[in-house]
Design a protein around this motif. Structure first.
Motif, PDB file in Angstrom:
ATOM      1  N   ASP A 213      28.833  36.416  41.483  1.00 43.68           N
ATOM      2  CA  ASP A 213      28.861  37.505  40.504  1.00 43.68           C
ATOM      3  C   ASP A 213      27.889  38.620  40.837  1.00 43.68           C
ATOM      4  O   ASP A 213      27.947  39.685  40.214  1.00 43.68           O
ATOM      5  CB  ASP A 213      28.543  36.964  39.104  1.00 43.68           C
ATOM      6  CG  ASP A 213      29.651  36.069  38.582  1.00 43.68           C
ATOM      7  OD1 ASP A 213      30.791  36.250  39.047  1.00 43.68           O
ATOM      8  OD2 ASP A 213      29.371  35.197  37.727  1.00 43.68           O
TER       9      ASP A 213
ATOM     10  N   LEU B 175      32.230  44.526  42.963  1.00 38.62           N
ATOM     11  CA  LEU B 175      33.635  44.177  42.828  1.00 38.62           C
ATOM     12  C   LEU B 175      34.407  44.441  44.107  1.00 38.62           C
ATOM     13  O   LEU B 175      35.261  43.644  44.513  1.00 38.62           O
ATOM     14  CB  LEU B 175      34.240  44.973  41.668  1.00 38.62           C
ATOM     15  CG  LEU B 175      35.731  44.764  41.401  1.00 38.62           C
ATOM     16  CD1 LEU B 175      36.000  43.327  41.013  1.00 38.62           C
ATOM     17  CD2 LEU B 175      36.209  45.725  40.322  1.00 38.62           C
ATOM     18  N   ARG B 176      34.097  45.552  44.748  1.00 39.51           N
ATOM     19  CA  ARG B 176      34.812  45.906  45.974  1.00 39.51           C
ATOM     20  C   ARG B 176      34.649  44.828  47.042  1.00 39.51           C
ATOM     21  O   ARG B 176      35.610  44.469  47.745  1.00 39.51           O
ATOM     22  CB  ARG B 176      34.304  47.250  46.495  1.00 39.51           C
ATOM     23  CG  ARG B 176      34.997  47.736  47.763  1.00 39.51           C
ATOM     24  CD  ARG B 176      34.334  49.005  48.265  1.00 39.51           C
ATOM     25  NE  ARG B 176      35.043  49.546  49.403  1.00 39.51           N
ATOM     26  CZ  ARG B 176      36.009  50.435  49.338  1.00 39.51           C
ATOM     27  NH1 ARG B 176      36.395  50.881  48.156  1.00 39.51           N
ATOM     28  NH2 ARG B 176      36.606  50.887  50.428  1.00 39.51           N
TER      29      ARG B 176
ATOM     30  N   VAL C 263      33.937  41.609  46.613  1.00 40.98           N
ATOM     31  CA  VAL C 263      34.666  40.395  46.233  1.00 40.98           C
ATOM     32  C   VAL C 263      36.138  40.538  46.554  1.00 40.98           C
ATOM     33  O   VAL C 263      36.783  39.610  47.055  1.00 40.98           O
ATOM     34  CB  VAL C 263      34.438  40.084  44.744  1.00 40.98           C
ATOM     35  CG1 VAL C 263      35.267  38.892  44.319  1.00 40.98           C
ATOM     36  CG2 VAL C 263      32.968  39.823  44.468  1.00 40.98           C
ATOM     37  N   VAL C 264      36.723  41.725  46.262  1.00 41.32           N
ATOM     38  CA  VAL C 264      38.134  41.951  46.560  1.00 41.32           C
ATOM     39  C   VAL C 264      38.383  41.840  48.056  1.00 41.32           C
ATOM     40  O   VAL C 264      39.365  41.226  48.495  1.00 41.32           O
ATOM     41  CB  VAL C 264      38.566  43.334  46.029  1.00 41.32           C
ATOM     42  CG1 VAL C 264      39.969  43.690  46.522  1.00 41.32           C
ATOM     43  CG2 VAL C 264      38.519  43.353  44.521  1.00 41.32           C
TER      44      VAL C 264
ATOM     45  N   SER D 122      36.503  50.155  41.544  1.00 41.69           N
ATOM     46  CA  SER D 122      35.236  49.434  41.610  1.00 41.69           C
ATOM     47  C   SER D 122      34.093  50.315  42.067  1.00 41.69           C
ATOM     48  O   SER D 122      32.955  50.109  41.690  1.00 41.69           O
ATOM     49  CB  SER D 122      35.355  48.231  42.568  1.00 41.69           C
ATOM     50  OG  SER D 122      35.580  48.701  43.877  1.00 41.69           O
TER      51      SER D 122
ATOM     52  N   ARG E 121      35.701  35.875  37.091  1.00 36.86           N
ATOM     53  CA  ARG E 121      35.711  37.230  37.629  1.00 36.86           C
ATOM     54  C   ARG E 121      36.795  37.380  38.683  1.00 36.86           C
ATOM     55  O   ARG E 121      37.534  38.365  38.708  1.00 36.86           O
ATOM     56  CB  ARG E 121      34.336  37.547  38.224  1.00 36.86           C
ATOM     57  CG  ARG E 121      34.209  39.002  38.713  1.00 36.86           C
ATOM     58  CD  ARG E 121      32.893  39.191  39.402  1.00 36.86           C
ATOM     59  NE  ARG E 121      32.727  40.595  39.764  1.00 36.86           N
ATOM     60  CZ  ARG E 121      31.889  41.009  40.688  1.00 36.86           C
ATOM     61  NH1 ARG E 121      31.153  40.133  41.326  1.00 36.86           N
ATOM     62  NH2 ARG E 121      31.758  42.293  40.976  1.00 36.86           N
ATOM     63  N   SER E 122      36.897  36.404  39.605  1.00 34.34           N
ATOM     64  CA  SER E 122      37.917  36.469  40.639  1.00 34.34           C
ATOM     65  C   SER E 122      39.304  36.406  40.040  1.00 34.34           C
ATOM     66  O   SER E 122      40.239  37.068  40.507  1.00 34.34           O
ATOM     67  CB  SER E 122      37.712  35.327  41.638  1.00 34.34           C
ATOM     68  OG  SER E 122      36.451  35.440  42.237  1.00 34.34           O
TER      69      SER E 122
ATOM     70  N   ARG F 172      40.182  37.517  37.126  1.00 33.35           N
ATOM     71  CA  ARG F 172      40.474  38.808  36.519  1.00 33.35           C
ATOM     72  C   ARG F 172      40.922  39.810  37.574  1.00 33.35           C
ATOM     73  O   ARG F 172      41.788  40.647  37.335  1.00 33.35           O
ATOM     74  CB  ARG F 172      39.237  39.326  35.794  1.00 33.35           C
ATOM     75  CG  ARG F 172      38.902  38.556  34.524  1.00 33.35           C
ATOM     76  CD  ARG F 172      37.937  39.355  33.653  1.00 33.35           C
ATOM     77  NE  ARG F 172      36.699  39.663  34.340  1.00 33.35           N
ATOM     78  CZ  ARG F 172      35.634  38.860  34.312  1.00 33.35           C
ATOM     79  NH1 ARG F 172      35.673  37.721  33.651  1.00 33.35           N
ATOM     80  NH2 ARG F 172      34.537  39.207  34.955  1.00 33.35           N
ATOM     81  N   ILE F 173      40.294  39.723  38.752  1.00 28.95           N
ATOM     82  CA  ILE F 173      40.697  40.626  39.832  1.00 28.95           C
ATOM     83  C   ILE F 173      42.143  40.394  40.214  1.00 28.95           C
ATOM     84  O   ILE F 173      42.935  41.333  40.359  1.00 28.95           O
ATOM     85  CB  ILE F 173      39.778  40.433  41.055  1.00 28.95           C
ATOM     86  CG1 ILE F 173      38.360  40.895  40.709  1.00 28.95           C
ATOM     87  CG2 ILE F 173      40.283  41.202  42.263  1.00 28.95           C
ATOM     88  CD1 ILE F 173      37.351  40.549  41.760  1.00 28.95           C
TER      89      ILE F 173
END
Length: 609
Positions: free
Chosen positions: A468, A472-473, A475-476, A503, A555-556, A558-559
């Motif tokens: 976390d 975000l970028r 993780v994507v 993100s 979180r993943s 949700r992505i």
């Protein structure tokens, strides 16, 4: 230990307290000699028959109407005078390595030469030194040690110089010809060479190192200079001798190293050791770990900049041999500003070491086949350096005062060739993000931009996908490339770039599919649910092979929800308008009650009905 007996009469010297010595005799004493705080009640005749100095002093005392004479600054003190007085009386005197230097200096002071009497004390001591002491390894070292307290007398009489020459000559002897005793309690250096038999009677090449560690630093320096000047000792043995001396005398505790009573001595010692380092500054002589230890001590005791620069130069050549713990150098006290200011460890100095190493070894190429072996070693060294830097970053990343500029500068000092796997760098970044929670979004983007998610191992990707603290970028990107590993023919939905755009609030590198949303809310929710279940099954199946079926974090998920909702929107838009060609998803089937299975074939695509 060698010894020599002089005289034949029994010892009749007696004491009356600690400050009076006299000869037990029927004849009354007629002269009093003051040596330090001790009074010697003696007879003039035996003394004057051996000592020219005492003849002059007694004559002067007689003219002054006194029977007392004083010997100020007498070398060796009362004990040395006691030996000379007994020799004058013909009493038994035993010379040994511990008292021969005081006796020789005292005899010189009293002028007990051959001009006064044949076979005088100076002559007999010189015979003992040349015939016994200087032929014995350990006795010579003992004599040299005892000579320190009798400077400058021992220097002027060339006792020190003769001891040094004798020691240096013996160290150059072939080990098979060593017949004298020596101390060797250190562990033998193990080699990979296989031998059938070992002759235990032949001493090792470094047999002399341990005994020399007992010398005072000034004498040790002179002995090592003499050994090196002969040119017969290898740089490896010189380096090993210096390492053993440093281990013997340089303390490991900080308070003992920089304490007021020890700082000056330790500073002189470390500067001497650095000055004695082998002249060839290549890979032989001293290990990088030993050099880094010397550098730590030099920084703590405030050694001169010249000796520290010498160490930095040598360390930069062998930096790939170090470990991350070895590089934890204390911050130099003179640093108030700059890269290393206020940090626990001197990151700026490590950056300088890496820069120098890369300046020397940065160009890794070969022009012909003869250089292939050297090229292979250079690449291995570069990989070792990459691991070293990543390990050091992990050690210092938890320092709250470590600035992002220093972190980035050190991380980018290693070329791509030196870091084929980014797991170590990712670990350091994760620690830094954890210990610096107040970082701005731009700083997070900057530090995470150091990492190439394509170079993460599967385990690293799994950890990053659940982290976390990462933007975000990132993780994507991790999820995208992990998906490509799982099934390279199964692409992620076409809305990936728009998610990356949201993100970071940057313009998307590729246009987003402009198809209108025409699906009803119920159908969208149904597709989202099916897509989420399918993708979660895919990723959890991938994780299960290595991490006991760890589930992706919320979180993943949700992505992926966002990604697959976008996929459904574009698919429905395509059904209304066939003019769009930007969708990366397959068309939606008009049949119901069918969801194709995932992962069973390399050429399968996701289909939602």
């Amino acid at each position: 230990m060698k010894f020599m007996k002089l005289g034949s009469k029994p010892d009749s010297f007696q004491s009356n307290g600690s400050d009076i010595r006299f000869v037990a005799s029927d004849l009354a004493t007629d002269v009093v000699v003051h040596v330090g705080e001790v009074k010697f009640f003696l007879h003039k005749f035996p003394l004057l028959s051996k000592s020219s100095k005492l003849q002059k002093l007694v004559l002067q005392a007689t003219s002054d109407g006194t029977d007392e004479i004083s010997l100020p600054d007498f070398p060796g003190g009362p004990k040395a005078f006691d030996i000379c007085a007994k020799f004058c009386y013909g009493m038994v005197v035993t010379l040994n390595p511990y008292n021969v230097v005081p006796a020789r200096c005292a005899a010189e002071y009293l002028e007990m030469t051959e001009t006064v009497e044949k076979g005088n004390l100076i002559f007999k001591i010189e015979v003992f030194l040349n015939s016994s002491i200087f032929r014995s390894w350990k006795d010579t070292i003992i004599v040299l040690q005892s000579a320190k307290n009798l400077l400058p007398w021992s220097e002027e009489l060339k006792i020190v110089g003769r001891c040094i020459d004798s020691i240096a000559a013996k160290t150059s002897v072939d080990p098979s010809n060593v017949t004298w005793s020596y101390t060797y309690s250190r562990k033998m250096n193990l080699t990979d060479e296989i031998v059938e038999t070992i002759d235990r009677r032949i001493p090792p090449k470094d047999w002399w190192i341990e005994d020399l560690c007992e010398l005072d630093v000034d004498f040790y320096k002179r002995v090592m200079v003499a050994i090196k000047s002969k040119g017969r000792m290898s740089a490896d043995l010189i380096g090993e001798a210096l390492r053993a001396y440093a281990v013997r005398w340089l303390p490991d505790r900080y308070d003992a190293l920089v304490g007021e009573d020890y700082a000056k001595r330790n500073r002189v010692m470390v500067e001497t050791i650095i000055w004695l380092l082998p002249s060839d500054k290549g890979p032989s002589g001293c290990s990088c770990r030993f050099l880094l230890k010397l550098l730590k001590v030099a920084i703590l005791v405030g050694a001169g900049e010249g000796v520290k620069e010498e160490l930095v130069y040598r360390i930069s050549i062998l930096l790939h041999q170090a470990s991350a713990k070895d590089l934890l150098l204390p911050v130099r006290s003179s640093e108030e500003d700059g890269v290393g200011a206020n940090t626990i460890y001197d990151v700026g100095l490590v950056i300088e070491l890496v820069r120098r190493y890369m300046a020397r070894n940065g160009d890794v190429h070969c022009e012909d086949e003869k250089e292939m072996i050297e090229l292979s070693f250079e690449r291995e060294n570069l990989l070792a350096l990459g691991e070293l830097v990543d390990g050091f970053l992990c050690e210092v990343a938890s320092d709250p005062n470590l600035g992002i500029d220093s972190f980035v500068e050190l991380a980018t000092a290693i070329p791509e060739m030196g870091r084929p796997i980014h797991d170590g760098l990712y670990t350091a970044i994760d620690i830094y993000l954890k210990e610096h929670p107040d970082m701005t979004k731009s700083d997070k983007k900057r530090i995470c931009g150091l990492m190439d998610v394509r170079k993460l191992s599967t385990e690293g990707s799994i950890h990053a996908a659940q982290n976390d603290r990462l933007p975000l970028r990132v993780v994507v990107q991790v999820l995208f490339f992990e998906q490509q590993r799982t099934a390279t023919s199964t692409p992620l939905p076409g809305r990936l770039n728009s998610i990356l755009e949201e993100s970071d609030h940057d313009p998307a590198p590729q246009p987003v599919d402009p198809q209108p949303i025409s699906l009803t809310l119920s159908k969208e929710e149904r597709q989202r649910s099916k897509a989420r279940n399918s993708m979660t099954s895919l990723m959890t199946g991938r994780v299960a092979n290595r991490a006991d079926r760890l589930l992706l974090p919320s979180r993943s998920r949700r992505i992926f929800d966002k990604l697959w909702v976008g996929k459904g929107e574009r698919e429905n838009g395509k059904g209304e308008s066939e003019t769009s060609g930007s969708s990366q998803s397959p068309p939606v089937s008009t049949k119901t009650g069918e969801v194709k299975s995932l992962g069973s074939s390399r050429n399968r695509r996701y289909s939602v009905s």
